[in-house]
Design a protein around this motif. Structure first.
Motif, short mmCIF file in Angstrom:
data_model
loop_
_atom_site.label_atom_id
_atom_site.label_comp_id
_atom_site.label_asym_id
_atom_site.label_seq_id
_atom_site.Cartn_x
_atom_site.Cartn_y
_atom_site.Cartn_z
N GLN A 6 0.95 -1.40 -0.01
CA GLN A 6 0.04 0.09 0.20
C GLN A 6 0.86 1.37 0.29
N LEU A 7 1.97 1.23 0.67
CA LEU A 7 2.85 2.52 0.52
C LEU A 7 3.57 2.62 -0.51
N HIS A 8 3.91 1.49 -1.32
CA HIS A 8 5.12 1.73 -2.26
C HIS A 8 4.40 1.46 -3.59
N ALA A 9 3.51 0.83 -3.61
CA ALA A 9 2.67 0.67 -5.23
C ALA A 9 1.00 0.78 -5.14
N GLN A 10 0.82 1.98 -4.77
CA GLN A 10 -0.79 2.17 -4.85
C GLN A 10 -1.42 1.82 -6.08
N VAL A 11 -0.58 1.85 -7.27
CA VAL A 11 -1.07 1.78 -8.65
C VAL A 11 -0.56 0.94 -9.09
N LEU A 12 -1.24 -0.16 -9.62
CA LEU A 12 -0.20 -1.21 -10.33
C LEU A 12 -0.44 -0.99 -11.87
N ARG A 13 0.46 -0.82 -12.61
CA ARG A 13 0.36 -0.55 -13.85
C ARG A 13 0.17 -1.67 -14.78
N PHE A 199 5.54 -10.22 -14.46
CA PHE A 199 6.14 -9.18 -14.08
C PHE A 199 7.54 -8.86 -14.65
N GLY A 200 8.08 -7.50 -14.82
CA GLY A 200 9.45 -7.59 -15.21
C GLY A 200 10.49 -7.89 -14.33
N LYS A 201 11.58 -8.57 -14.49
CA LYS A 201 12.23 -9.02 -13.34
C LYS A 201 13.28 -8.06 -12.83
N GLN A 202 13.40 -6.97 -13.87
CA GLN A 202 14.64 -6.18 -13.10
C GLN A 202 14.18 -4.86 -12.47
N HIS A 203 12.71 -4.34 -13.29
CA HIS A 203 12.24 -3.25 -12.95
C HIS A 203 10.83 -3.35 -12.47
N GLY A 204 10.10 -2.36 -12.15
CA GLY A 204 8.75 -2.58 -11.47
C GLY A 204 8.65 -2.76 -10.05
N ILE A 205 7.58 -3.45 -9.70
CA ILE A 205 7.51 -3.84 -8.46
C ILE A 205 8.51 -4.79 -7.78
N SER A 206 8.48 -4.71 -6.41
CA SER A 206 9.61 -5.45 -5.87
C SER A 206 9.33 -6.87 -5.87
#
Length: 238
Positions: A6-13, A199-206
């Motif tokens: 919730q703190l770091h990815a409130q929007v999933l693109r 999901f992207g491996k190197q970028h995007g969400i953790s």
């Protein structure tokens, strides 16, 4: 439990091709819907996050997720090459039968193998995977167009005699259903391919955020809502 998300990815693109692909995603009454879209909305509700959809040409969909301009591709088959670039959801959320569609009357005695159609070119979507098994088989594959819908138009116009496509997309194509007497879906399926989120491996969400997504997907698949959507979109195994 979901504070980090919730703190770091409130929007999933979410990157989705600009050509509709029913039953997975398509526009109805000016709104984006479909089995994959509704599944994502349920997962987003569980995680208390928002969804942002980006509609792009297919090549840009893959690039945007790989480079971190988007976080997720909703309909992705697993192949060895793609596994080097993308992190897949821990579970698939659907099985997609891959079939041949032939002009009626079909001149082949089909025995469930590509060998039975001889040297007849099989028209396919350019740069599209049909799963690791079919991608690795040597046959007269001709990549001719950019989408399944364009393939269906070519087949109905008799510009090609044989195409390869998802059985789900064939059954949900208004174009094919309106002219179903002109084509034959060859059975059984050549292969059944699992459909994943990627999901992207190197970028995007953790990795932690991907894990939370995977947990929400697992909960969704165990629930009644998942079965309701399978029924709504006529996606139960046949």
């Amino acid at each position: 439990m979901f504070m980090f998300f919730q703190l770091h990815a409130q929007v999933l693109r979410v990157a989705i091709p600009d050509e509709d692909y029913p039953p997975y995603y398509y526009v109805l009454d000016n709104s984006l819907t479909g089995f994959s879209v509704e599944t994502l909305y349920d997962i987003a509700s569980d995680l208390a996050i928002q969804l942002e959809f980006q509609r792009l040409p297919w090549s840009r969909v893959v690039n945007h997720v790989e480079t971190g301009k988007a976080d997720l591709i909703p309909v992705f088959y697993k192949t060895p090459e793609r596994m080097q670039q993308f992190e897949y959801s821990h579970e698939s959320y659907l099985v997609d039968p891959i079939v041949l569609l032939c002009v009626n009357p079909c001149p082949f005695e089909f025995d469930s193998t590509l060998a039975s159609v001889g040297d007849e070119p099989v028209a396919t979507v350019r740069h599209f995977s049909y799963g690791s098994v079919l991608d690795e088989i040597s046959f007269a594959r001709v990549d001719v167009v950019e989408s399944d819908n364009m393939l269906f138009k070519m087949l109905l116009a008799k510009r090609v005699k044989l195409i390869m496509a998802s059985a789900h997309t064939i059954r949900h194509s208004a174009l094919v259903q309106q002219a179903e007497d002109k084509v034959v879906m060859l059975q059984p399926a050549l292969d059944s391919v699992e459909v994943f989120f990627a999901f992207g491996k190197q970028h995007g969400i953790s990795a932690e955020q991907r894990q939370q997504f995977n947990q929400a997907l697992a909960r969704f698949k165990r629930g009644e809502r998942y079965q309701q959507l399978l029924t709504k979109y006529q996606l139960q195994p046949r």
